[in-house]
Design a protein around this motif. Structure first.
Motif, mmCIF file in Angstrom:
data_model
loop_
_atom_site.group_PDB
_atom_site.id
_atom_site.type_symbol
_atom_site.label_atom_id
_atom_site.label_comp_id
_atom_site.label_asym_id
_atom_site.label_seq_id
_atom_site.Cartn_x
_atom_site.Cartn_y
_atom_site.Cartn_z
ATOM 1 N N SER A 96 85.362 -3.751 87.183
ATOM 2 C CA SER A 96 85.571 -2.558 88.011
ATOM 3 C C SER A 96 84.518 -1.481 87.738
ATOM 4 O O SER A 96 84.121 -0.762 88.646
ATOM 5 N N ARG A 97 84.061 -1.383 86.512
ATOM 6 C CA ARG A 97 83.091 -0.344 86.158
ATOM 7 C C ARG A 97 81.647 -0.720 86.480
ATOM 8 O O ARG A 97 80.844 0.153 86.804
ATOM 9 N N TYR A 98 81.317 -2.013 86.380
ATOM 10 C CA TYR A 98 79.915 -2.404 86.508
ATOM 11 C C TYR A 98 79.626 -3.373 87.651
ATOM 12 O O TYR A 98 78.459 -3.662 87.923
ATOM 13 N N ALA A 99 80.654 -3.890 88.305
ATOM 14 C CA ALA A 99 80.494 -4.831 89.431
ATOM 15 C C ALA A 99 79.558 -5.991 89.060
ATOM 16 O O ALA A 99 78.669 -6.353 89.825
ATOM 17 N N LEU A 100 79.791 -6.567 87.889
ATOM 18 C CA LEU A 100 79.012 -7.701 87.403
ATOM 19 C C LEU A 100 79.931 -8.896 87.159
ATOM 20 O O LEU A 100 81.128 -8.720 86.933
ATOM 21 N N PRO A 101 79.384 -10.108 87.152
ATOM 22 C CA PRO A 101 80.219 -11.272 86.846
ATOM 23 C C PRO A 101 80.635 -11.270 85.373
ATOM 24 O O PRO A 101 79.801 -11.050 84.487
ATOM 25 N N VAL A 102 81.913 -11.469 85.131
ATOM 26 C CA VAL A 102 82.449 -11.526 83.772
ATOM 27 C C VAL A 102 83.381 -12.722 83.682
ATOM 28 O O VAL A 102 84.430 -12.745 84.322
ATOM 29 N N GLU A 103 82.978 -13.722 82.907
ATOM 30 C CA GLU A 103 83.799 -14.903 82.646
ATOM 31 C C GLU A 103 84.536 -14.695 81.329
ATOM 32 O O GLU A 103 84.039 -13.990 80.438
ATOM 33 N N ILE A 104 85.708 -15.305 81.199
ATOM 34 C CA ILE A 104 86.414 -15.238 79.920
ATOM 35 C C ILE A 104 86.680 -16.653 79.423
ATOM 36 O O ILE A 104 86.932 -17.568 80.202
ATOM 37 N N LEU A 105 86.603 -16.804 78.116
ATOM 38 C CA LEU A 105 86.879 -18.078 77.454
ATOM 39 C C LEU A 105 87.812 -17.804 76.285
ATOM 40 O O LEU A 105 87.453 -17.071 75.360
ATOM 41 N N GLN A 106 89.014 -18.369 76.339
ATOM 42 C CA GLN A 106 89.932 -18.210 75.220
ATOM 43 C C GLN A 106 89.564 -19.267 74.183
ATOM 44 O O GLN A 106 89.625 -20.463 74.449
ATOM 45 N N ALA A 107 89.149 -18.819 73.015
ATOM 46 C CA ALA A 107 88.771 -19.748 71.952
ATOM 47 C C ALA A 107 88.799 -19.029 70.616
ATOM 48 O O ALA A 107 88.640 -17.813 70.546
ATOM 49 N N ASP A 108 89.005 -19.805 69.574
ATOM 50 C CA ASP A 108 88.896 -19.319 68.210
ATOM 51 C C ASP A 108 87.707 -20.046 67.614
ATOM 52 O O ASP A 108 87.690 -21.261 67.533
ATOM 53 N N LEU A 109 86.684 -19.317 67.240
ATOM 54 C CA LEU A 109 85.423 -19.920 66.840
ATOM 55 C C LEU A 109 85.306 -20.173 65.342
ATOM 56 O O LEU A 109 84.205 -20.293 64.816
ATOM 57 N N VAL A 110 86.443 -20.299 64.668
ATOM 58 C CA VAL A 110 86.387 -20.608 63.240
ATOM 59 C C VAL A 110 85.908 -22.037 63.043
ATOM 60 O O VAL A 110 86.011 -22.881 63.935
ATOM 61 N N THR A 111 85.402 -22.304 61.867
ATOM 62 C CA THR A 111 84.915 -23.643 61.551
ATOM 63 C C THR A 111 86.032 -24.499 60.970
ATOM 64 O O THR A 111 87.067 -23.992 60.534
ATOM 65 N N ASP A 112 85.808 -25.809 60.940
ATOM 66 C CA ASP A 112 86.775 -26.699 60.303
ATOM 67 C C ASP A 112 86.952 -26.345 58.828
ATOM 68 O O ASP A 112 88.045 -26.432 58.287
ATOM 69 N N GLU A 113 85.870 -25.913 58.167
ATOM 70 C CA GLU A 113 85.952 -25.517 56.764
ATOM 71 C C GLU A 113 86.893 -24.322 56.599
ATOM 72 O O GLU A 113 87.705 -24.285 55.676
ATOM 73 N N GLN A 114 86.828 -23.361 57.496
ATOM 74 C CA GLN A 114 87.739 -22.217 57.420
ATOM 75 C C GLN A 114 89.179 -22.669 57.630
ATOM 76 O O GLN A 114 90.089 -22.164 56.994
ATOM 77 N N ASN A 115 89.392 -23.644 58.514
ATOM 78 C CA ASN A 115 90.737 -24.194 58.708
ATOM 79 C C ASN A 115 91.249 -24.828 57.427
ATOM 80 O O ASN A 115 92.393 -24.639 57.038
ATOM 81 N N ARG A 116 90.392 -25.595 56.756
ATOM 82 C CA ARG A 116 90.797 -26.264 55.513
ATOM 83 C C ARG A 116 91.112 -25.251 54.414
ATOM 84 O O ARG A 116 91.961 -25.493 53.566
ATOM 85 N N ARG A 117 90.457 -24.127 54.404
ATOM 86 C CA ARG A 117 90.695 -23.103 53.386
ATOM 87 C C ARG A 117 91.949 -22.282 53.672
ATOM 88 O O ARG A 117 92.288 -21.385 52.925
ATOM 89 N N GLY A 118 92.594 -22.534 54.793
ATOM 90 C CA GLY A 118 93.824 -21.836 55.109
ATOM 91 C C GLY A 118 93.625 -20.474 55.734
ATOM 92 O O GLY A 118 94.540 -19.657 55.766
ATOM 93 N N ARG A 119 92.437 -20.204 56.229
ATOM 94 C CA ARG A 119 92.178 -18.910 56.858
ATOM 95 C C ARG A 119 92.746 -18.830 58.263
ATOM 96 O O ARG A 119 92.830 -17.760 58.835
ATOM 97 N N ARG B 178 96.257 -23.865 65.446
ATOM 98 C CA ARG B 178 95.230 -24.832 65.827
ATOM 99 C C ARG B 178 94.367 -24.219 66.923
ATOM 100 O O ARG B 178 94.794 -24.115 68.071
ATOM 101 N N PRO B 179 93.162 -23.803 66.611
ATOM 102 C CA PRO B 179 92.336 -23.134 67.611
ATOM 103 C C PRO B 179 91.683 -24.102 68.585
ATOM 104 O O PRO B 179 91.471 -25.268 68.272
ATOM 105 N N GLN B 180 91.374 -23.596 69.757
ATOM 106 C CA GLN B 180 90.527 -24.318 70.681
ATOM 107 C C GLN B 180 89.106 -24.160 70.165
ATOM 108 O O GLN B 180 88.709 -23.086 69.740
ATOM 109 N N THR B 181 88.335 -25.216 70.174
ATOM 110 C CA THR B 181 86.978 -25.120 69.655
ATOM 111 C C THR B 181 86.054 -24.483 70.683
ATOM 112 O O THR B 181 86.329 -24.480 71.881
#
Length: 102
Positions: A51-74, A78-81
């Motif tokens: 509404s403010r800039y009249a530009l294309p804005v796509e959204i992606l629902q994701a959690d960008l943590v790594t598998d290592e962060q998952n293993r550490r319990g952070r 279960r995130p989408q990659t």
């Protein structure tokens, strides 16, 4: 100045520095691909920027943590990659801003 023909991806785009980066990139005329875990907040940010800039804005629902962060319990869910999120949409990315709270 770009007018939506260049797209930048911003992670953590619903608050803090990510939201500020998204705002500044939109101000400079970039189309945006916003990534965050909370889809409701993503949709709010998307609507506001469109509404403010009249530009294309796509959204992606994701959690960008790594598998290592998952293993550490952070991460307690279960995130989408990033790869599976990217496969949902097809667009050319011109730049990226990644936020990390760890």
């Amino acid at each position: 100045m770009a007018r939506g023909d260049e797209t930048a991806i911003v992670t953590g785009a619903t608050s803090g520095l990510g939201a500020q980066f998204a705002e500044q990139l939109a101000l400079r005329g970039f189309g945006l691909a916003l990534v965050a875990r909370n889809v409701a907040r993503l949709k709010d940010v998307q609507a506001n920027l469109i509404s403010r800039y009249a530009l294309p804005v796509e959204i992606l629902q994701a959690d960008l943590v790594t598998d290592e962060q998952n293993r550490r319990g952070r991460v307690t869910h279960r995130p989408q990659t990033a790869e599976s999120a990217r496969e949902q949409r097809r667009f050319r990315i011109e730049g990226a801003v990644r936020q990390s709270k760890h």
